[in-house]
Write a protein that holds these residues in place. Sequence first.
Motif, PDB file in Angstrom:
ATOM      1  N   PHE A  48       0.985  -1.061  -0.027  1.00  0.00           N
ATOM      2  CA  PHE A  48      -0.069   0.075   0.031  1.00  0.00           C
ATOM      3  C   PHE A  48       0.867   1.154  -0.086  1.00  0.00           C
ATOM      4  N   GLU A  49       0.794   2.005  -0.987  1.00  0.00           N
ATOM      5  CA  GLU A  49       1.504   3.201  -1.199  1.00  0.00           C
ATOM      6  C   GLU A  49       0.682   4.626  -1.482  1.00  0.00           C
ATOM      7  N   ALA A  64       4.616  -1.204   6.124  1.00  0.00           N
ATOM      8  CA  ALA A  64       5.973  -1.571   6.119  1.00  0.00           C
ATOM      9  C   ALA A  64       5.901  -3.108   6.203  1.00  0.00           C
ATOM     10  N   LYS A  65       4.768  -3.551   6.431  1.00  0.00           N
ATOM     11  CA  LYS A  65       4.313  -5.240   6.279  1.00  0.00           C
ATOM     12  C   LYS A  65       3.142  -5.510   6.098  1.00  0.00           C
ATOM     13  N   ILE A  73      -4.676   0.084  10.032  1.00  0.00           N
ATOM     14  CA  ILE A  73      -3.131   0.295  10.486  1.00  0.00           C
ATOM     15  C   ILE A  73      -3.346   1.983  10.115  1.00  0.00           C
ATOM     16  N   ALA A  74      -2.651   2.870  10.934  1.00  0.00           N
ATOM     17  CA  ALA A  74      -2.298   4.087  10.691  1.00  0.00           C
ATOM     18  C   ALA A  74      -1.168   4.279   9.681  1.00  0.00           C
ATOM     19  N   VAL A  75      -1.397   5.235   8.647  1.00  0.00           N
ATOM     20  CA  VAL A  75      -0.366   5.290   7.692  1.00  0.00           C
ATOM     21  C   VAL A  75       0.294   6.759   7.897  1.00  0.00           C
ATOM     22  N   ASP A  92      -2.327 -10.363  -1.584  1.00  0.00           N
ATOM     23  CA  ASP A  92      -1.658 -11.577  -1.706  1.00  0.00           C
ATOM     24  C   ASP A  92      -2.185 -12.480  -2.831  1.00  0.00           C
ATOM     25  N   ASP A  93      -3.335 -12.015  -3.191  1.00  0.00           N
ATOM     26  CA  ASP A  93      -3.703 -12.815  -4.467  1.00  0.00           C
ATOM     27  C   ASP A  93      -3.703 -12.241  -5.814  1.00  0.00           C
TER      28      ASP A  93
END
Length: 114
Positions: A48-49, A64-65, A73-75, A92-93
């Motif tokens: 995720f970017e 990061a993972k 998650i907080a980015v 992942d798919d």
Amino acid sequence: MTIHRLVLAGLLACPAGLLPTLPAAAQGAKPPAQITVTNMRSVPLTLFEIATGGDQPRLVGKIAKPLAPGKSIAVKLNKPAGCSYFVLARFDDAVETDAEGMDLCKDKVIRLTE
């Protein structure tokens, strides 16, 4: 896959992947220091970017993972500038989706779904 963006008026669903939103209504809107990403799919989110737009994009946030299904998650955004960003998500798919022109001043919560 669908991305849902939580806005003050409620949940805005955007079918068929990430879609750009309208520019921030308020002039002078400031980008957030961080956004929240929730993986509502049944497979891990592996990439995720968030990057600035334009001719010379700059990466301002990423995970990061891998993010497990059902987790959030907080980015943190590194030196965000403006409201309009390019967002890329890969699972992942091997499902991948992207959006150009996402208004992170308006949409601070991104929910990734089937």
